[in-house]
Scaffold this motif. Structure first.
Motif, PDB file in Angstrom:
ATOM      1  N   ASN A   1     -20.775 -17.545 -29.659  1.00  0.00           N
ATOM      2  CA  ASN A   1     -19.903 -18.025 -28.894  1.00  0.00           C
ATOM      3  C   ASN A   1     -18.506 -17.014 -29.102  1.00  0.00           C
ATOM      4  OD1 ASN A   1     -20.894 -19.987 -27.035  1.00  0.00           O
ATOM      5  ND2 ASN A   1     -20.745 -21.777 -28.796  1.00  0.00           N
TER       6      ASN A   1
ATOM      7  N   SER B   1     -24.476 -20.736 -32.786  1.00  0.00           N
ATOM      8  CA  SER B   1     -25.138 -19.651 -32.145  1.00  0.00           C
ATOM      9  C   SER B   1     -25.524 -20.947 -31.024  1.00  0.00           C
ATOM     10  CB  SER B   1     -26.417 -19.253 -32.806  1.00  0.00           C
ATOM     11  OG  SER B   1     -27.495 -18.785 -31.864  1.00  0.00           O
ATOM     12  N   ALA B   2     -25.244 -20.266 -29.737  1.00  0.00           N
ATOM     13  CA  ALA B   2     -25.361 -20.658 -28.438  1.00  0.00           C
ATOM     14  C   ALA B   2     -27.050 -20.419 -28.377  1.00  0.00           C
ATOM     15  CB  ALA B   2     -24.532 -20.486 -27.383  1.00  0.00           C
TER      16      ALA B   2
ATOM     17  N   PRO C   1     -20.261 -18.735 -24.289  1.00  0.00           N
ATOM     18  CA  PRO C   1     -21.479 -17.606 -24.676  1.00  0.00           C
ATOM     19  C   PRO C   1     -20.853 -16.314 -24.053  1.00  0.00           C
ATOM     20  CG  PRO C   1     -22.522 -19.410 -23.683  1.00  0.00           C
ATOM     21  CD  PRO C   1     -21.147 -19.838 -23.543  1.00  0.00           C
TER      22      PRO C   1
ATOM     23  N   GLN D   1     -26.896 -16.056 -29.472  1.00  0.00           N
ATOM     24  CA  GLN D   1     -25.708 -15.589 -28.997  1.00  0.00           C
ATOM     25  C   GLN D   1     -24.485 -16.324 -29.450  1.00  0.00           C
ATOM     26  OE1 GLN D   1     -25.613 -16.027 -24.590  1.00  0.00           O
ATOM     27  NE2 GLN D   1     -26.283 -18.067 -24.797  1.00  0.00           N
TER      28      GLN D   1
ATOM     29  N   SER E   1     -21.319 -23.278 -18.184  1.00  0.00           N
ATOM     30  CA  SER E   1     -20.372 -22.407 -18.559  1.00  0.00           C
ATOM     31  C   SER E   1     -19.601 -21.500 -17.332  1.00  0.00           C
ATOM     32  CB  SER E   1     -21.372 -21.173 -19.366  1.00  0.00           C
ATOM     33  OG  SER E   1     -21.772 -21.654 -20.328  1.00  0.00           O
TER      34      SER E   1
ATOM     35  N   MET F   1     -27.261 -11.035 -25.675  1.00  0.00           N
ATOM     36  CA  MET F   1     -28.121 -11.880 -26.146  1.00  0.00           C
ATOM     37  C   MET F   1     -28.817 -11.227 -27.157  1.00  0.00           C
ATOM     38  SD  MET F   1     -29.368 -14.061 -22.660  1.00  0.00           S
ATOM     39  CE  MET F   1     -27.948 -14.742 -21.748  1.00  0.00           C
TER      40      MET F   1
ATOM     41  N   SER G   1     -26.010 -19.298 -18.957  1.00  0.00           N
ATOM     42  CA  SER G   1     -26.954 -18.383 -20.060  1.00  0.00           C
ATOM     43  C   SER G   1     -28.254 -18.853 -19.880  1.00  0.00           C
ATOM     44  CB  SER G   1     -26.301 -18.594 -21.341  1.00  0.00           C
ATOM     45  OG  SER G   1     -24.879 -18.342 -21.631  1.00  0.00           O
TER      46      SER G   1
ATOM     47  N   SER H   1     -20.750 -24.830 -27.961  1.00  0.00           N
ATOM     48  CA  SER H   1     -19.310 -24.391 -27.548  1.00  0.00           C
ATOM     49  C   SER H   1     -18.383 -25.628 -27.767  1.00  0.00           C
ATOM     50  CB  SER H   1     -19.302 -24.437 -25.712  1.00  0.00           C
ATOM     51  OG  SER H   1     -20.189 -23.128 -25.554  1.00  0.00           O
TER      52      SER H   1
END
Length: 341
Positions: free
Chosen positions: A144, A267-268, A223, A142, A205, A308, A60, A182
């Motif tokens: 998860n 939020s990522a 994400p 974004q 990721s 996103m 991401s 995460s």
């Protein structure tokens, strides 16, 4: 030969003249150099820039860096080259940003772990995020997405939660590093439902996803950019999002709150930072270009296509958000004794 009665006044006059001359010369020099310095700052940048990504290609942060840097480079009139430096939960690449020559030509992106939580996870870091890095802008949020392999036979979030509660320590879950959202969002979920599972950190990721598809891990909160293509092609099943409300970008995926698990908010996010030693005027010019790029309609559209939500806030707002994140995750990290790897 002069006696002391005549030599001392002469010497005093000479010293006064020298001091006056030196003072005037310094003032004249500063007056000459000031416009030159201003001209140099105005001309920045005069060469290509480098955006460091502390995670692997395809992650991401990598996607954000490439999409935003393309437009920001056009705004600045210089190419921005993206360089991946993964490893050590994002610490290696983030240190490279903090330790770069402070001229603004090297900056980068990073996330919760290296910018906030790693100060709690590691006994010693090679950099101090709040001291050595200056925020430029928060680029995106974004949520998860909790996913399982389609072959696992789990069709909804309720079934996953029941399986976790009935089979302590049977399940493994991956993340892009200890202390990332995460990781922490799953730990908070396990704590809320009274279950246990083993965390397995990976450098990115995509690497975490590989472990999921190979069977080394059984579920993950990653994400959406990483998981949604595989949800669409049938290899993964999306069960829930780690946000308090359904995402406008993922309207068909329920929240954990909808199945009775409250308080899971993660939020990522991804933001741009630069060495704090970079001159303030250069920081502003770089920040302004990045913010303008994020708010560009075409850039926003490309980011949203990657699931996103564009932000593009001020450096002060980004700093405040990072402070809030530290307060949000510090109790969980300390309670569980989580350490970085």
């Amino acid at each position: 030969m002069l006696d002391s009665s005549t030599s001392q006044p002469g010497r005093r006059l000479s010293r006064r003249f020298a001091r006056r001359f030196t003072t005037r010369a310094v003032a004249f020099g500063l007056a000459v150099l000031a416009p030159l310095a201003a001209t140099a700052a105005d001309a920045w940048p005069t060469q290509p820039l480098k955006a460091v990504v502390p995670f692997g290609p395809g992650s991401s942060p990598d996607q954000v860096a490439r999409i935003v840097s393309e437009k920001a480079g056009a705004i600045l009139g210089q190419t921005i080259v993206v360089e991946n430096k993964p490893g050590a939960s994002g610490n290696i690449g983030t240190f490279a940003i903090a330790n770069a020559k402070p001229d603004g030509y090297t900056f980068g992106v990073s996330i919760t772990g290296p910018l906030v939580n790693n100060t709690l996870l590691f006994d010693k870091l090679p950099y101090a995020p709040a001291k050595d890095l200056s925020p430029l802008t928060l680029a995106v949020h974004q949520p998860n997405v909790l996913v399982v392999p389609s072959a696992a036979g789990i069709d909804n979030i309720g079934q996953l939660l029941e399986a976790l509660k009935k089979n302590p320590d049977k399940y493994n879950f991956p993340s892009p590093g200890a202390g990332t959202v995460s990781h922490l969002a799953v730990e908070l979920l396990l704590q809320q439902i009274g279950a246990r599972a083993t965390h397995v950190p990976y450098p990115s990721s995509p690497a975490a996803l590989t472990s999921l598809l190979s069977g080394d891990t059984q579920f993950a909160a990653l994400p959406p950019i990483a998981v949604m293509p595989m949800v669409k092609d049938g290899r993964l099943k999306a069960l829930a999002v780690t946000s308090s409300k359904r995402s406008a970008l993922l309207p068909d995926i329920p929240t954990l709150a909808e199945v009775g698990v409250q308080g899971i908010e993660g939020s990522a996010w991804i933001g741009f930072v630069v060495s704090s030693k970079t001159p303030a005027d250069v920081q502003k010019k770089l920040s302004d270009a990045l913010i303008q790029a994020i708010h560009d309609p075409e850039v926003a559209k490309r980011l949203q296509a990657q699931f996103m939500d564009p932000v593009g806030d001020t450096p002060a707002q980004f700093r405040g958000y990072m402070d809030d994140e530290l307060k949000r995750w510090e109790p969980l990290i300390k309670k569980l004794g989580i350490k970085g790897q």
